[in-house]
Design a protein around this motif. Structure first.
Motif, PDB file in Angstrom:
ATOM      1  N   ASP A   1       0.780  -1.012  -0.108  1.00  0.00           N
ATOM      2  CA  ASP A   1      -0.054   0.076   0.049  1.00  0.00           C
ATOM      3  C   ASP A   1       0.760   1.445  -0.060  1.00  0.00           C
ATOM      4  OD1 ASP A   1      -1.337  -2.185   0.935  1.00  0.00           O
ATOM      5  OD2 ASP A   1      -3.042  -1.171   1.758  1.00  0.00           O
TER       6      ASP A   1
ATOM      7  N   ASN B   1      -9.452  -0.929  -1.786  1.00  0.00           N
ATOM      8  CA  ASN B   1     -10.821  -0.403  -1.171  1.00  0.00           C
ATOM      9  C   ASN B   1     -10.590   1.379  -1.150  1.00  0.00           C
ATOM     10  OD1 ASN B   1      -8.423  -0.958   0.961  1.00  0.00           O
ATOM     11  ND2 ASN B   1     -10.140  -0.024   2.439  1.00  0.00           N
TER      12      ASN B   1
ATOM     13  N   HIS C   1      -3.004  -4.165   2.384  1.00  0.00           N
ATOM     14  CA  HIS C   1      -4.299  -3.716   3.331  1.00  0.00           C
ATOM     15  C   HIS C   1      -4.155  -4.139   4.905  1.00  0.00           C
ATOM     16  CE1 HIS C   1      -8.700  -2.911   3.689  1.00  0.00           C
ATOM     17  NE2 HIS C   1      -8.826  -4.123   4.449  1.00  0.00           N
TER      18      HIS C   1
ATOM     19  N   HIS D   1      -5.853  -7.165  -3.223  1.00  0.00           N
ATOM     20  CA  HIS D   1      -5.613  -6.102  -2.101  1.00  0.00           C
ATOM     21  C   HIS D   1      -5.652  -6.629  -0.550  1.00  0.00           C
ATOM     22  CE1 HIS D   1      -5.025  -2.198  -0.199  1.00  0.00           C
ATOM     23  NE2 HIS D   1      -6.422  -2.565   0.283  1.00  0.00           N
TER      24      HIS D   1
ATOM     25  N   ASP E   1      -4.549   0.537  -2.974  1.00  0.00           N
ATOM     26  CA  ASP E   1      -4.403   1.370  -2.088  1.00  0.00           C
ATOM     27  C   ASP E   1      -3.402   2.630  -2.211  1.00  0.00           C
ATOM     28  OD1 ASP E   1      -6.659   0.814  -0.796  1.00  0.00           O
ATOM     29  OD2 ASP E   1      -5.737   0.458   1.122  1.00  0.00           O
TER      30      ASP E   1
HETATM   31 MN   LIG Z   1      -7.008  -1.309   1.958  1.00  0.00          MN
END
Ligand SMILES: [Mn+2]
Length: 258
Positions: free
Chosen positions: A28, A94, A212, A173, A63
């Motif tokens: 991320d 997300n 994540h 993810h 992300d």
């Molecule tokens: Mn995430």
């Protein structure tokens, strides 16, 4: 296939990516354009230090935006062609999903801003409290974002797949719902799942490589590899390097593991 994989593991065979392929799977980024540049440079150096005839593949695990300061610059960088590897795959996270939902439905803004969307708006020079009635705030922010966000960014987000399968590995993810075939996985789980995935000891059909779930160090378990090292607050952005049966890590920051 499920049993086949378990049988292989029982015989001590390690999972592998297909021969002739090297993968750099990146966790991320969350608006840390500075660290993305550093990690890309480290990957270039890795390719000099460990040259390969293999096809090289960058897989970003989602992300890209929110929380850190430079979401707009990250999306700029990811919109442009890169010459580090032969191919690059940008999976959806997300946070990108929330942004796209916000562009359609401004009521998503309340949740998105709580989860760090405020820094993404700021990166596009959008004032977080526009001079409008509070009831109009999110609709105003949405209209401003539609105006300010380059088409290239929106198009990029719209092309992002939810997952990528390669040999004995699945890249996604957040993770998967344990015990469910890929065909039955739902978008919500692939983007958002938490403990039900990370606590599971089930041998999935493939080893899941994911972001994540923030941990200080990258995580290797029997059924998954996690590479979200919380770059936006730790300054540590991590890539897992997968080739044949090997797994190693490259990270930015002072606690480099290699
Ligand atoms: Mn995430």
């Amino acid at each position: 296939m499920w049993k086949y994989f378990r049988k292989k593991s029982a015989h001590g065979q390690k999972p592998k990516v297909p021969s002739g392929t090297r993968v750099y799977a990146i966790g991320d980024i969350h608006g840390r354009h500075d660290l993305l540049n550093v990690l890309y440079r480290q990957i270039e150096l890795d390719l000099e230090q460990f040259p390969t005839e293999a096809k090289t593949l960058l897989i970003h695990l989602g992300d890209y935006i929110d929380r850190g300061p430079d979401s707009n610059l990250v999306l700029d960088a990811l919109s442009l062609p890169q010459s580090i590897c032969d191919e690059r795959i940008l999976l959806l996270g997300n946070h990108e999903d929330l942004l796209m939902r916000f562009l359609i439905d401004s009521t998503v803004g309340r949740l998105w801003l709580q989860l760090g969307g405020d820094t993404t708006l700021a990166s596009y020079q959008i004032p977080l409290t526009p001079p409008v009635a509070p009831t109009d705030r999110f609709e105003t922010l949405r209209n401003m974002l539609i105006e300010k966000m380059p088409n290239s960014h929106r198009e990029l987000l719209q092309t992002m797949p939810l997952f990528h399968q390669l040999g004995d590995y699945l890249f996604v993810h957040a993770g998967i719902r344990p015990g469910r075939a890929m065909a039955d996985q739902v978008r919500e789980d692939l983007l958002w799942i938490r403990d039900r995935f990370t606590d599971s000891r089930i041998k999935h059909r493939q080893i899941v490589v994911h972001g994540h779930h923030t941990t200080p160090d990258p995580v290797i378990r029997a059924n998954r590899i996690g590479v979200d090292t919380g770059a936006y607050m730790t300054h540590r952005l991590t890539a897992a390097v997968l080739e044949a049966e090997q797994v190693r890590f490259i990270s930015t920051g002072p606690n480099q593991v290699n």
